[in-house]
Design an enzyme around this catalytic site. Structure first.
Site, short mmCIF file in Angstrom:
data_model
loop_
_atom_site.label_atom_id
_atom_site.label_comp_id
_atom_site.label_asym_id
_atom_site.label_seq_id
_atom_site.Cartn_x
_atom_site.Cartn_y
_atom_site.Cartn_z
N ARG A 92 0.71 -1.42 0.30
CA ARG A 92 0.37 0.10 0.25
C ARG A 92 0.70 0.95 0.40
NH1 ARG A 92 -3.04 -3.72 3.42
NH2 ARG A 92 -1.65 -2.96 4.96
N GLU B 216 2.21 -7.34 12.90
CA GLU B 216 1.39 -8.01 14.22
C GLU B 216 0.88 -8.96 14.26
OE1 GLU B 216 -0.64 -5.12 11.87
OE2 GLU B 216 1.15 -5.01 12.66
#
Length: 180
Positions: A67, A104
């Site tokens: 992105r 994460e």
């Protein structure tokens, strides 16, 4: 103008709990991309920040897979610069340098072409989101191995509770929007 631009961008960020795995609150930037006004506002805000902070000292914008590729080229064009890509492992031809990192919710590896930058060139790293800092830290490590100077890491969104900016040490960090 800057406040209204920031509000326009902030209104377009959506939240999805438990995606991609339970316990993760995903901040979706897709509506920013869908709306030309909010996308232009995000680029304008980032451009103004970089002009005010670094003037004409930036040589390249570095976009992170995937992105960061959406914001990097537009930001580079607004600044009159080129854009260098850091990709996920196995996506770049020719000799590359790689670094592993943790997200994460998993692990990954980034690569940059060995000849992407010259020693001493000054760059700004851009991605859509700063969470744990693993991706940006790996990118800074790669850029350091090419002996480029990272002036700053910028993102549209920062998840402050994950303390990603701490992982970047002395590298300045800027984000348009911060969430816990």
């Amino acid at each position: 103008m800057a406040d209204s631009d920031l509000q326009l961008v902030a209104r377009r960020i959506r939240s999805f709990p438990d995606f991609p795995v339970p316990g993760v609150l995903f901040r979706d930037i897709s509506p920013v991309l869908k709306d030309p006004d909010s996308f232009r506002a995000s680029i304008r805000l980032l451009t103004n920040h970089l002009k005010e902070t670094h003037g004409g000292k930036i040589d390249y914008i570095v976009g992170l897979d995937s992105r960061g590729f959406l914001f990097g080229p537009s930001l580079a064009q607004e600044l009159g610069l080129g854009c260098v890509l850091i990709r996920k492992r196995g996506k770049l031809p020719g000799p590359t340098v790689s670094a592993s990192y943790t997200l994460e919710y998993g692990k990954a590896e980034l690569e940059i072409q060995r000849d992407a930058l010259e020693p001493g060139q000054k760059v700004v790293v851009v991605d859509d989101l700063l969470a744990t800092g693993g991706t940006m830290h790996a990118a800074c490590e790669l850029l350091g191995r090419l002996r480029a100077e990272v002036l700053e890491c910028v993102s549209l969104v920062e998840l402050t509770s994950l303390k990603g900016r701490e992982k970047l040490g002395a590298v300045p960090v800027f984000s348009l929007l911060q969430y816990d």
